[in-house]
Design an enzyme around this catalytic site. Structure first.
Site, PDB file in Angstrom:
ATOM      1  N   ASP A 450      -8.038   1.032   8.019  1.00  0.00           N
ATOM      2  CA  ASP A 450      -8.407   0.161   6.887  1.00  0.00           C
ATOM      3  C   ASP A 450      -9.793   0.576   6.403  1.00  0.00           C
ATOM      4  O   ASP A 450     -10.717   0.759   7.213  1.00  0.00           O
ATOM      5  CB  ASP A 450      -8.416  -1.308   7.315  1.00  0.00           C
ATOM      6  N   GLU A 493      -5.834  -1.383   0.898  1.00  0.00           N
ATOM      7  CA  GLU A 493      -6.657  -0.290   1.389  1.00  0.00           C
ATOM      8  C   GLU A 493      -6.263   0.141   2.804  1.00  0.00           C
ATOM      9  O   GLU A 493      -7.059   0.783   3.506  1.00  0.00           O
ATOM     10  CB  GLU A 493      -8.139  -0.696   1.338  1.00  0.00           C
TER      11      GLU A 493
END
Length: 572
Positions: A450, A493
């Protein structure tokens, strides 16, 4: 919906006998006749006023030029006086720049105005009193030009006297320095040189000739002493005598220049006393001429005002009669057609207009009625056509939406990064689990990463910059991943790597390479970003499935975030 003409409109038979063009022609002829008559009266008045104004303008030009010359002379005198008072204190160059050059400019302007006034006088015929004073005017112009010329000459003398580069005083200082150097070894003569220098400096301050005479006396004593000195070599003695004589000559020229400057100053003072009364008289006479011309203009303007008032009233009466005549036969019918057009523009196509006659406006009203009827037919046909097209477009839009939804479901790639999408990753993860359980092969691992603080990037730089960051990271992951690995965007993301036949330690090393590569990327505007990694491996358990594997990877990723981000955590 028919629109009736105004009640005051003439009967159709009357309108038919006289067309719109004829009505306007008759009305225009009446108004034009009134304005021509008023214009003739105004023209005669304006010619008289124009002659008087020309007299006023000429008198005011003469007075203004006299004022300009007086102001220019006064400015030049003031600047010249300030130059004389300050050039020794602030330096010649500074005084020349501050006062001398503006004085030259003011003097040149006075000479130019003098010539303009001289050229103006032969054509000046406004007043008999000014013509009788022609001799005074000639004297005034001559004195003003002489004053300017004398000032220019005195400034030239001062430049020759005090110019810092080659002026007489500068050269005098140079000779004094040479004398001091020559007699430095002789105390008596050196003392006399210093006394002569003090006398000369005192003269420069006071401009009193006795001070310079004392300096001459010291020079005579020095020259006499040189003649009696037998110890000095003859060549050097001759050079010293030449310096003393040269210094005395320069000092004499300074005295002569000062005398000439004083003479010029006295000349300017006398000219100023002579010119001031004449300029005052010229201004007074010019003002009297202006006053008389203005009185003449007021008398003519008063008479013209009453005549114009009468002609205006006549013109208004003619215009009002013409307007009423035209309004009854033209204006009201135009307004009826205009109101009909406004209703058509508002959407009411049922409007009709009463022609009211067989002239041009009647033909226009008939054409308007035919046009609205044709528009109604076209609108009805167009509405029917549009309803059919709307039905066809609605059916096509629904079919296109269905096909787009089907294509999105079948596409294996993420639209932004080009990596595998979540659906493709889930399929790969299930395939690896089946293969592992069936063949009991080596374990496989999952890497979940992430981007750290990605929301800050979006908030600060915008979503477009954030998307570019995700694309660059996706390219880096694709470049560093092995051929057997499956790389994809898990969502937002987050990215996911499925690594076949890879245990947790090897996967952690792979994650470390990815973490370092992401940290080295230089993003435009953003700079550097980091990512946190969660790593897990498939355990030999019959209950193992994709959800349990992903939960462990998410737990490891969460622990990496809590421990400071930009790190790798393993959860088995």
């Amino acid at each position: 919906m028919p629109l009736d003409p105004a009640p005051s409109s003439p009967a159709p038979g009357v309108r038919a006998r006289l067309g719109v063009t004829s009505r306007f022609g008759l009305a225009f002829a009446v108004v034009l006749a009134a304005f021509v008559l008023g214009g003739a009266v105004n023209f005669a008045s304006m010619m008289i006023i124009h002659d008087a104004e020309a007299d006023i303008q000429t008198s005011m030009d003469v007075r203004q030029k006299v004022f300009d010359m007086d102001a220019g002379l006064e400015k030049a005198r003031r600047l010249y006086r300030d130059f004389l008072l300050t050039y020794q204190e602030v330096g010649f160059a500074k005084a020349q720049e501050t006062y001398g050059q503006p004085a030259f400019a003011a003097t040149a302007r006075v000479i130019a105005v003098n010539e303009e006034l001289r050229n103006l006088m032969p054509a000046f015929v406004a007043g008999e009193s000014l013509r009788r004073r022609n001799m005074d005017i000639t004297l005034y112009l001559s004195i003003a030009k002489r004053f300017s010329t004398v000032m220019l000459e005195s400034m030239a003398l001062l430049t020759a006297l005090a110019d810092p580069e080659n002026g007489l005083e500068t050269r005098l200082d140079q000779r004094m320095a040479e004398l001091k150097a020559v007699f430095a070894s002789n105390p008596n003569l050196s003392f006399l040189v210093r006394e002569a220098e003090l006398d000369e400096k005192r003269y420069r301050i006071t401009r009193q000739r006795p001070s310079m005479q004392l300096a001459f006396n010291k020079l005579s004593r020095i020259r006499l002493a040189l003649g009696e000195m037998d110890s000095m070599p003859m060549q050097r003695k001759l050079e010293a005598i030449h310096l003393v004589d040269d210094y005395a000559t320069l000092a004499s020229r300074v005295l002569d220049a000062d005398v000439e400057v004083r003479s010029k100053i006295n000349d300017m003072s006398l000219q100023a006393k002579t010119i001031d009364p004449i300029s005052q008289e010229l201004r007074k006479i010019s003002q009297d001429e202006v006053t008389r011309s203005r009185e003449r203009i007021e008398r003519v303007s008063g008479a013209a005002l009453w005549i114009n008032l009468g002609m205006t009233l006549l013109g208004i009466a003619c215009a009002a009669g013409a307007a009423a005549y035209v309004s009854r036969g033209v204006t009201w019918r135009i307004l009826a057609i205009t109101r009909g057009a406004e209703r058509v523009r508002a959407g009411n196509l049922e409007v009709t207009v009463d022609p009211g006659g067989r002239d041009e406006l009647g033909a226009l009203a008939e054409a308007f009625n035919q046009m609205t009827g044709r528009i109604r037919e076209l609108v009805d046909h167009l509405e029917e056509t549009l309803r059919g097209k709307d039905r066809e477009l609605d059916l096509g839009r629904r079919a296109l939406d269905a096909k787009q939804r089907a294509l999105l479901q079948l596409s294996p790639a993420d639209r932004l990064t080009g990596l595998c999408n979540r659906r493709r990753l889930e399929h790969s993860l299930r395939a690896e689990l089946r293969r592992h359980k069936r063949f009991h092969s080596a374990p496989f691992s999952v890497i979940l990463l992430d981007v750290d603080l990605f929301k800050t990037v979006n908030d600060r730089f915008g979503q477009q910059v954030g998307d570019l960051v995700l694309v660059r990271i996706a390219d880096a992951l694709e470049d560093l991943a092995r051929e057997t690995d499956t790389v994809g965007r898990w969502g937002g993301e987050e990215f996911l790597l499925v690594c076949p036949e890879t245990d947790a330690n090897v996967a952690a090393k792979q994650a470390q390479r990815l973490r370092e590569a992401i940290g080295e990327i230089e993003f435009s505007l953003v700079g550097h970003v980091t990512a946190s990694f969660g790593v897990t491996a498939c355990v030999p358990d019959d209950d193992e499935n994709g959800e349990s594997l992903l939960r462990r990877a998410e737990a490891a990723l969460y622990r990496a975030k809590l421990n400071g981000r930009n790190r790798i955590e393993i959860c088995i």
